[in-house]
Write a protein that holds these residues in place. Structure first.
Motif, short mmCIF file in Angstrom:
data_model
loop_
_atom_site.label_atom_id
_atom_site.label_comp_id
_atom_site.label_asym_id
_atom_site.label_seq_id
_atom_site.Cartn_x
_atom_site.Cartn_y
_atom_site.Cartn_z
N TYR A 1 52.21 -124.21 29.99
CA TYR A 1 51.29 -125.34 29.79
C TYR A 1 51.06 -126.10 31.10
N GLU A 2 52.12 -126.39 31.82
CA GLU A 2 52.00 -127.17 33.06
C GLU A 2 51.19 -126.42 34.12
N VAL A 3 51.38 -125.11 34.24
CA VAL A 3 50.60 -124.34 35.21
C VAL A 3 49.13 -124.31 34.79
N GLU A 4 48.85 -124.14 33.51
CA GLU A 4 47.47 -124.17 33.02
C GLU A 4 46.84 -125.52 33.30
N GLN A 5 47.57 -126.61 33.06
CA GLN A 5 47.06 -127.95 33.32
C GLN A 5 46.83 -128.19 34.80
N LEU A 6 47.72 -127.66 35.62
CA LEU A 6 47.58 -127.79 37.06
C LEU A 6 46.26 -127.19 37.53
N SER B 1 43.59 -126.66 35.75
CA SER B 1 42.52 -127.48 35.20
C SER B 1 42.30 -128.74 36.04
N ARG B 2 43.38 -129.42 36.40
CA ARG B 2 43.26 -130.62 37.24
C ARG B 2 42.70 -130.29 38.62
N MET B 3 43.18 -129.21 39.21
CA MET B 3 42.76 -128.85 40.56
C MET B 3 41.29 -128.46 40.59
N SER B 4 40.76 -127.95 39.50
CA SER B 4 39.36 -127.53 39.46
C SER B 4 38.48 -128.55 38.74
N ASN B 5 39.01 -129.75 38.53
CA ASN B 5 38.28 -130.80 37.81
C ASN B 5 37.79 -130.33 36.44
N GLY B 6 38.61 -129.55 35.76
CA GLY B 6 38.28 -129.08 34.43
C GLY B 6 37.25 -127.97 34.37
N GLN C 1 46.96 -113.27 32.71
CA GLN C 1 46.29 -112.21 31.97
C GLN C 1 45.47 -111.30 32.88
N THR C 2 44.81 -111.88 33.86
CA THR C 2 43.93 -111.07 34.71
C THR C 2 44.18 -111.35 36.19
N LEU C 3 43.73 -110.44 37.01
CA LEU C 3 43.77 -110.64 38.45
C LEU C 3 42.90 -111.83 38.84
N GLU C 4 41.80 -112.01 38.15
CA GLU C 4 40.92 -113.14 38.44
C GLU C 4 41.64 -114.47 38.22
N ASP C 5 42.48 -114.54 37.19
CA ASP C 5 43.22 -115.78 36.92
C ASP C 5 44.14 -116.13 38.07
N VAL C 6 44.96 -115.18 38.48
CA VAL C 6 45.92 -115.47 39.55
C VAL C 6 45.21 -115.66 40.88
N SER C 7 44.15 -114.91 41.13
CA SER C 7 43.46 -115.07 42.41
C SER C 7 42.72 -116.41 42.47
N PHE C 8 42.23 -116.93 41.34
CA PHE C 8 41.60 -118.24 41.33
C PHE C 8 42.62 -119.32 41.68
N LEU C 9 43.81 -119.22 41.11
CA LEU C 9 44.87 -120.18 41.45
C LEU C 9 45.15 -120.15 42.94
N TYR C 10 45.32 -118.97 43.50
CA TYR C 10 45.60 -118.86 44.93
C TYR C 10 44.44 -119.36 45.78
N PHE D 1 43.29 -127.62 47.41
CA PHE D 1 43.11 -128.45 46.23
C PHE D 1 44.45 -128.82 45.63
N THR D 2 45.32 -129.39 46.44
CA THR D 2 46.65 -129.75 45.98
C THR D 2 47.02 -131.12 46.51
N THR D 3 47.98 -131.76 45.86
CA THR D 3 48.40 -133.07 46.33
C THR D 3 49.90 -133.21 46.45
N ASN D 4 50.65 -132.48 45.69
CA ASN D 4 52.10 -132.64 45.70
C ASN D 4 52.76 -131.34 46.16
N SER D 5 53.96 -130.97 45.63
CA SER D 5 54.50 -129.71 46.13
C SER D 5 55.54 -129.04 45.27
#
Length: 109
Positions: free
Chosen positions: A29-34, A36-41, A69-78, A85-89
């Motif tokens: 949940y926290e990674v999914e929310q992260l 979402s926050r980083m991409s402004n939803g 689930q997909t390569l696109e998901d993990v590559s979007f995060l990266y 698009f980060t603020t903390n660590s």
């Protein structure tokens, strides 16, 4: 040069997690929310599995694994992380069964 995995699992190691994350579902949940926050939803990722590591007393150890689930998901995060698009660590890096390079990342606080 990144060598992205060509097939599942698309697993990332997550470190420096807040100890308030107490179970696998909360980690996912926290990674999914992260994301979402980083991409402004504007973007979401689908996590198929998460594993929060615990110490010998059964308490969270501050590290875990997240499978996308997909390569696109993990590559979007990266991509978000690479573009700053980060603020903390907290940290994401490749897991032993994946082929991407280490990338520092953000916090779930």
């Amino acid at each position: 040069v990144y060598e992205w995995p060509s097939h599942p699992p698309f697993t990332a190691f997550v470190g420096n997690l807040p100890f308030k994350i107490a179970d696998n579902e909360q980690l996912a949940y926290e990674v999914e929310q992260l994301v979402s926050r980083m991409s402004n939803g504007q973007q979401s990722v689908r996590i198929t599995n998460s594993r929060l590591m615990t110490n010998n007393e059964g308490k969270p150890s501050g590290i875990g694994y997240v499978e996308f689930q997909t390569l696109e998901d993990v590559s979007f995060l990266y991509l978000l992380l690479f573009l700053g698009f980060t603020t903390n660590s907290f940290n994401f890096s490749r897991s032993s069964n994946a082929c991407w390079s280490c990338v520092e990342i953000v916090d779930l606080k």
